[in-house]
Enzyme design. Structure first.
Site, PDB file in Angstrom:
ATOM      1  CB  SER A 104     -37.499  82.319  95.974  1.00 15.80           C
ATOM      2  OG  SER A 104     -36.986  81.794  97.161  1.00 15.80           O
ATOM      3  CG  ASP A 115     -43.825  78.602  97.627  1.00 15.69           C
ATOM      4  OD1 ASP A 115     -44.547  79.616  97.707  1.00 15.69           O
ATOM      5  OD2 ASP A 115     -42.602  78.635  97.829  1.00 15.69           O
ATOM      6  CG  HIS A 133     -41.719  82.121  99.113  1.00 21.91           C
ATOM      7  ND1 HIS A 133     -41.393  80.902  98.538  1.00 21.91           N
ATOM      8  CD2 HIS A 133     -40.577  82.849  99.091  1.00 21.91           C
ATOM      9  CE1 HIS A 133     -40.121  80.900  98.201  1.00 21.91           C
ATOM     10  NE2 HIS A 133     -39.594  82.069  98.517  1.00 21.91           N
TER      11      HIS A 133
END
Length: 306
Positions: free
Chosen positions: A160, A83, A54
Site C-alpha cells: 500500500s 486514500d 490508511h
C-alpha cells in the site's frame, strides 16, 4: 528498475492498549508500541512523499526508511476521499519518481508494482492493466473518488502506497487495495491513477487540504435498469454515460439548465463511460473551473457550460 530508488519503506507507529487479560496473566497494565508498515513514493527531490491514508491514519509517529537510513516524517496532509496522504522528510537531492499519465494507460499494457510487501523491501512484480475506472466501494469518505486502475501484478499487505509504473519507469498509479477473502493477493489489485495523485499532492502541499469541485448533484451509471426507471431509451447498441439522479436546486448542474434524467455523455471532449469515470474528471477540477458537458435529453444532443 528505474522506479525502485523512488520507493521508500514507511513505519507507522502507535500505542496499542494492553487488555485486562494481558494484565491478569502477568503482563503490565500499560500500552505497548505497535508498528505497521507500508510503502511510499518520492514525489519531489526535496523530500515530499506520497502514500496511502490508511497506511498512516492511526499513527502517532511516522518513520521513512530510505537508503538504509531512518528519517522522522512530518504529516503534511491527508485526503480520505482518494486514500492518499503526503509526508515530508528533511533531505535534498532525492530521486523523485518520473510522472506518467494515467489517461494514456491502455488495458492490456504491461505495468510493474514496486513496494514492500510483508516487510520485504523494494519488491518488484509485473502484470498487465486489466481494467480502468474500477469502483469497488472501499472508501468511506462523504465524497469518495474511486476510479482505480486494476492490475494483475501481485500486490500484498505492505505494498500500500507503493508505485505502479509503466515499462518506461513512469509512475501511473499509487497501489492502494486488493480484493481478497484471505488478506493476501488473489489476482486483483487496484491503484489510484497518478493524474489524481498529482493534483492531491499539489493541493496538500500548497493548501493543506484538497480543493474539491462539486457538481451539485449525484449521477448513476446509465444501464438498462436506470433506463427503465427514468423512461429512457433501452434499445441502444451500448449503454454509455451517466444519468443525473438528484440535483441541488442552486448547484452548478441546475444553474446550467440540466435536469434529473439527463444522460451526460461527454466532459469537454472526453467520453464519459461510467460514474467512476465522471468522478475522476471531477477530481481534476478546481472550484470555479468551467467545463462543457454534452448530454442527451429526449433523444437530442445538448451542451451546457457548467
Amino acid at each position: 528498475a528505474k522506479a525502485i530508488p523512488s520507493v521508500v519503506y514507511i513505519n507507522s507507529i502507535s500505542q496499542g492498549v494492553v487488555s485486562s487479560w494481558d494484565w491478569f496473566f502477568g503482563g503490565s497494565n500499560t500500552t505497548q508500541k505497535q508498528v505497521s508498515s507500508g510503502s511510499g513514493v518520492i514525489f519531489s527531490t526535496d523530500g515530499y512523499i506520497v502514500t496511502n491514508n490508511h497506511v498512516i491514519e492511526s499513527a502517532e509517529k511516522i518513520e521513512v526508511i530510505y537508503n538504509k537510513r531512518v528519517y522522522p516524517a512530518e504529516l503534511v496532509g491527508t485526503d480520505p476521499s482518494t486514500d492518499l496522504a503526503v509526508l515530508k522528510i528533511e533531505e535534498k537531492n532525492l530521486p523523485a519518481v518520473v510522472l506518467g499519465k494515467a489517461k494514456n494507460v491502455q488495458v492490456g499494457e504491461w505495468v510493474i508494482a514496486v513496494g514492500n510487501p510483508f516487510s520485504l523491501s523494494s519488491t518488484v512484480t509485473a502484470g498487465i492493466v486489466s481494467a480502468k475506472g474500477r469502483r469497488i466501494g472501499i472508501l468511506e469518505d462523504k465524497f469518495p473518488i474511486e476510479s482505480f486502475i486494476q492490475t494483475d501484478a501481485a500486490i500484498n499487505p505492505g505494498n500500500s502506497g507503493g508505485a505502479l509504473v509503466n515499462k518506461s519507469g513512469e509512475l501511473v498509479g499509487i497501489n492502494t487495495a486488493i480484493l481478497s477473502r484471505t488478506g493476501s493477493y488473489t489476482g486483483y489489485a487496484f491503484a489510484v491513477p497518478v493524474d489524481i495523485a498529482k493534483k492531491v499532492v499539489g493541493d496538500l502541499i500548497k493548501y493543506g487540504i484538497v480543493q474539491k469541485a462539486l457538481a451539485g448533484g449525484n449521477v448513476i451509471d446509465y444501464d438498462y435498469q436506470t433506463a427503465k426507471k427514468y423512461d429512457l431509451p433501452t434499445d441502444v447498441k451500448q449503454f454509455s454515460g451517466v444519468v443525473i439522479e438528484k440535483m441541488d436546486r442552486e448547484g452548478p448542474l441546475a444553474n446550467a439548465g440540466l435536469k434529473p434524467g439527463d444522460i451526460i455523455i461527454k466532459w469537454n471532449e472526453a467520453t464519459i463511460n461510467s460514474k467512476s469515470n465522471f468522478e475522476e474528471w471531477m477530481a481534476y477540477q478546481y472550484p470555479g473551473d468551467k467545463v462543457t458537458l454534452t448530454y442527451m435529453r429526449d433523444s437530442k444532443l445538448n451542451t451546457s457550460v457548467v
